[in-house]
Design an enzyme around this catalytic site. Structure first.
Site, PDB file in Angstrom:
ATOM      1  N   ARG A 170       0.804  -1.217   0.000  1.00 21.70           N
ATOM      2  CA  ARG A 170       0.000   0.000   0.000  1.00 21.70           C
ATOM      3  C   ARG A 170       0.845   1.280   0.000  1.00 21.70           C
ATOM      4  O   ARG A 170       0.391   2.322  -0.416  1.00 21.70           O
ATOM      5  CB  ARG A 170      -0.917  -0.014   1.222  1.00 21.70           C
ATOM      6  CG  ARG A 170      -2.353   0.239   0.828  1.00 21.70           C
ATOM      7  CD  ARG A 170      -3.297  -0.051   1.953  1.00 21.70           C
ATOM      8  NE  ARG A 170      -3.255  -1.473   2.311  1.00 21.70           N
ATOM      9  CZ  ARG A 170      -3.791  -1.955   3.434  1.00 21.70           C
ATOM     10  NH1 ARG A 170      -4.362  -1.159   4.297  1.00 21.70           N
ATOM     11  NH2 ARG A 170      -3.754  -3.239   3.685  1.00 21.70           N
TER      12      ARG A 170
ATOM     13  N   HIS B  81       4.003 -27.765  11.063  1.00 26.16           N
ATOM     14  CA  HIS B  81       5.382 -28.222  11.305  1.00 26.16           C
ATOM     15  C   HIS B  81       5.435 -29.561  12.052  1.00 26.16           C
ATOM     16  O   HIS B  81       6.133 -30.488  11.640  1.00 26.16           O
ATOM     17  CB  HIS B  81       6.172 -27.204  12.118  1.00 26.16           C
ATOM     18  CG  HIS B  81       6.124 -25.796  11.583  1.00 26.16           C
ATOM     19  ND1 HIS B  81       6.022 -25.513  10.242  1.00 26.16           N
ATOM     20  CD2 HIS B  81       6.176 -24.595  12.207  1.00 26.16           C
ATOM     21  CE1 HIS B  81       6.006 -24.194  10.071  1.00 26.16           C
ATOM     22  NE2 HIS B  81       6.096 -23.626  11.252  1.00 26.16           N
TER      23      HIS B  81
ATOM     24  N   HIS C 292       7.889 -23.855   6.322  1.00 19.28           N
ATOM     25  CA  HIS C 292       9.337 -23.593   6.252  1.00 19.28           C
ATOM     26  C   HIS C 292      10.152 -24.677   6.968  1.00 19.28           C
ATOM     27  O   HIS C 292      11.334 -24.820   6.720  1.00 19.28           O
ATOM     28  CB  HIS C 292       9.669 -22.174   6.724  1.00 19.28           C
ATOM     29  CG  HIS C 292       9.686 -21.993   8.210  1.00 19.28           C
ATOM     30  ND1 HIS C 292       8.551 -21.874   8.948  1.00 19.28           N
ATOM     31  CD2 HIS C 292      10.709 -21.912   9.081  1.00 19.28           C
ATOM     32  CE1 HIS C 292       8.875 -21.713  10.220  1.00 19.28           C
ATOM     33  NE2 HIS C 292      10.191 -21.742  10.330  1.00 19.28           N
TER      34      HIS C 292
ATOM     35  N   LYS D 214       5.538 -21.373  23.486  1.00 23.49           N
ATOM     36  CA  LYS D 214       6.324 -20.135  23.556  1.00 23.49           C
ATOM     37  C   LYS D 214       6.757 -19.950  25.013  1.00 23.49           C
ATOM     38  O   LYS D 214       6.114 -20.466  25.927  1.00 23.49           O
ATOM     39  CB  LYS D 214       5.462 -18.934  23.155  1.00 23.49           C
ATOM     40  CG  LYS D 214       4.851 -19.072  21.751  1.00 23.49           C
ATOM     41  CD  LYS D 214       5.527 -18.196  20.757  1.00 23.49           C
ATOM     42  CE  LYS D 214       4.858 -18.254  19.400  1.00 23.49           C
ATOM     43  NZ  LYS D 214       5.824 -18.262  18.301  1.00 23.49           N
TER      44      LYS D 214
HETATM   45  C1  BG6 Z   1       6.317 -20.110  12.493  1.00 24.28           C
HETATM   46  C2  BG6 Z   1       5.333 -19.743  13.559  1.00 24.28           C
HETATM   47  O1  BG6 Z   1       5.740 -20.973  11.567  1.00 24.28           O
HETATM   48  O2  BG6 Z   1       7.448 -20.737  13.068  1.00 24.28           O
HETATM   49  C3  BG6 Z   1       5.975 -18.897  14.633  1.00 24.28           C
HETATM   50  O3  BG6 Z   1       4.243 -19.043  12.995  1.00 24.28           O
HETATM   51  C4  BG6 Z   1       7.246 -19.522  15.136  1.00 24.28           C
HETATM   52  O4  BG6 Z   1       5.068 -18.682  15.706  1.00 24.28           O
HETATM   53  C5  BG6 Z   1       8.154 -19.908  13.972  1.00 24.28           C
HETATM   54  O5  BG6 Z   1       7.897 -18.586  15.971  1.00 24.28           O
HETATM   55  C6  BG6 Z   1       9.383 -20.659  14.448  1.00 24.28           C
HETATM   56  O6  BG6 Z   1      10.211 -20.899  13.362  1.00 24.28           O
HETATM   57  P1  BG6 Z   1      11.714 -21.338  13.579  1.00 24.28           P
HETATM   58  O7  BG6 Z   1      12.225 -21.622  12.215  1.00 24.28           O
HETATM   59  O8  BG6 Z   1      12.390 -20.195  14.276  1.00 24.28           O
HETATM   60  O9  BG6 Z   1      11.662 -22.554  14.454  1.00 24.28           O
END
Ligand code: BG6
Length: 512
Positions: A67, A266, A204, A364
């Site tokens: 934006r 994950h 990821h 967390k």
């Molecule tokens: C993300 C989550 O997919 O993974 C986050 O949304 C989390 O909440 C993050 O902090 C952690 O990723 P990594 O690669 O640091 O373990």
């Protein structure tokens, strides 16, 4: 020794030759949400690192869509600052000059038809002047409630048309829905415009080297697989712990919570890779078939009250600092029921895993940042030493250390030096940092490169997403009925009920 005559030398450009690096074809990437944290800290630096490693075609072009009312110079400054602060590889002027020439910025909101017409014109200009060859991918690094508007605009403006040889792909970030039903609705929106084969869902974790190493370790060796089953394995613990709180992510996290944020994707992907059978090949479909079989075979225990738990961090001390509780974080509803910790027991009902519990936990503000998969073996059927000699002997275990300190640890018993026969646990370690001189690429480097090159084994497909929600939905419903998550102090390993979940079965969580 076989001597090859001239004509018999292997073709050095054979695309199937896995010794050659995968290089993206000439193409452009449009990132929606370019000013967001993910794009700034991960996506833009990963693209630059790929360019620096020579893995992007020189014609590569990056277009930011947001934006802000930026001109091209302001966008260049933003990209440069993000590269300078977050890229993994050293800064190279030559790479930057090449990369900079392919930068474009389009200003507009996600439902602004004119902005999308401008984007279509930019893409055409890139094809003509930069040689992107009609190949374009659209990366939605934006909240999912904007997906329908963007996808519709991509279709309306002709940007999604791929009726030529060239590709048009969509890359999306989780959450892929909030539950099974919304995941299906999202899929309808995407598939109304893009084929499943042109849809790349980012998890990821699958881009992490250590996660891919699960397959290498299991299927390239002889010594692990014979033990990898219910006959020898007592249970498996999959932990993804973070020491940070939710920071500035209240808008995303509140109402989503730990289970939806990372367990649905994950952790269940780690479970699938740990439990799956050997795929026929490592092509996307063969790997997915095996992962899907695991996810379809997952069974929840009948009593979710004892086989699962949720927690929420309170205020307290962590790493010498006083930190706020979840409910006191900025922009969190004072009576929010969002889980910041979740633990769950699952079974995989196959002959290989019958009766073996898989314990998953994530949270967390836990003791430290660590992700690991611990395969804990049964005790030997007979141990020819008396109880006193083996007091310090635990179960053998194989621990895949996903992060940090990436590697694999094997725990077994060894004789303590001395006259007595005393057997104690020792560990044998493989560490990526020691064994290889090359740094591991960032997960996003690998995944963006694969998406641009059209390699899909590391991307979960719609079926995997739906199977994962099918597993989690009843648990989420159970938690929603049970009210407030149990409080836990920062720097600990979660609520009491998580420890009880294992203790009831005569087991203990590892303290990683
Ligand atoms: C993300 C989550 O997919 O993974 C986050 O949304 C989390 O909440 C993050 O902090 C952690 O990723 P990594 O690669 O640091 O373990």
């Amino acid at each position: 020794m076989t001597i090859l005559s001239g004509g018999e030398f292997p073709d050095l450009h054979d695309p199937r030759d896995r010794r050659l690096p995968l290089i993206a074809p000439p193409c452009g990437l449009v990132i929606f949400g370019i000013t967001g944290d993910l794009a700034r800290k991960k996506l833009v630096p990963a693209l630059y690192d790929l360019a620096n490693r020579g893995l992007l075609h020189p014609a590569f072009a990056l277009t930011g869509f947001a934006r802000r009312d930026w001109n091209d110079e302001q966008f260049e400054e933003f990209v440069l600052a993000s590269i300078r602060s977050h890229s993994r590889t050293a800064f190279s002027h030559a790479t930057w000059e090449q990369f900079k020439a392919g930068l474009r910025f389009v200003s507009g909101s996600f439902d602004d038809a004119t902005a999308f017409d401008n984007l279509a014109a930019t893409v055409r200009e890139l094809d003509e002047t930069r040689g992107t060859g009609g190949n374009h991918a659209f990366y939605l690094s934006i909240p999912p409630n904007y997906f329908p508007a963007v996808v519709q605009q991509l279709a309306r403006s002709g940007l999604s048309d791929n009726n030529t040889e060239a590709f048009r792909r969509i890359i999306i970030e989780k959450p892929f829905g909030h539950d099974l039903q919304t995941a299906q609705e999202l899929s309808e929106v995407l598939h109304g415009v893009f084929d499943e084969s042109d849809t790349f869902r980012i998890d990821h974790y699958l881009g992490k080297e250590t996660v891919q190493n699960i397959l290498a370790m299991r299927f390239a060796n002889i010594m692990f697989e014979p033990l990898w089953n219910a006959r020898y394995v007592d249970h498996v613990q999959i932990t993804m712990a973070e020491d940070i709180g939710i920071g500035t992510r209240a808008g995303y996290y509140d109402g989503i919570g730990a289970a939806r944020d990372v367990m649905q994707n994950h952790l269940l992907q780690l479970l699938a890779l740990t439990a799956m059978e050997e795929p026929v090949t490592f092509d996307a479909n063969d790997v997915r078939i095996e992962k899907q079989k695991v996810l379809s075979a997952v069974r929840l225990p009948s009593d979710l009250a004892t086989a699962s738990c949720v927690g929420q961090y309170t205020a307290g001390w962590q790493g010498g600092q006083h930190v706020r509780g979840y409910l006191e974080e900025d922009n969190i509803e004072p009576n929010s029921l969002t889980d910041t910790f979740a633990a769950l027991t699952l079974y995989v009902d196959t002959r290989r895993w019958a009766g073996v519990p898989f314990y998953l936990r994530t949270g967390k503000r836990l003791g430290k940042r660590v992700t690991e998969i611990a395969v804990v073996f049964k005790r030997a059927a007979h141990i020819p030493f008396d109880n006193e000699s083996t007091q310090e002997l635990g179960n053998n275990a194989l621990v895949i250390r996903v992060q940090p300190d990436e590697g694999v640890t094997i725990r077994f018993g060894a004789k303590v030096p001395g006259i007595d026969m005393r057997v104690r646990d020792v560990t044998m370690d493989f560490g990526y940092g020691h064994a290889f001189t090359e740094d591991s690429p960032e997960a996003y480097e690998r995944l963006i490169l694969d998406a641009l090159a059209g390699e899909s084994p590391l991307f979960p497909n719609q079926q995997e997403v739906e199977l994962s929600w099918k597993i989690l939905d009843p648990v989420l419903e159970h938690w929603a009925r049970s009210g407030q998550p149990e409080p836990y102090r920062p720097g600990t390993w979660g609520p009491r009920s998580s420890h009880d979940m294992l203790a009831r079965e005569g087991r203990l969580w590892r303290i990683p």
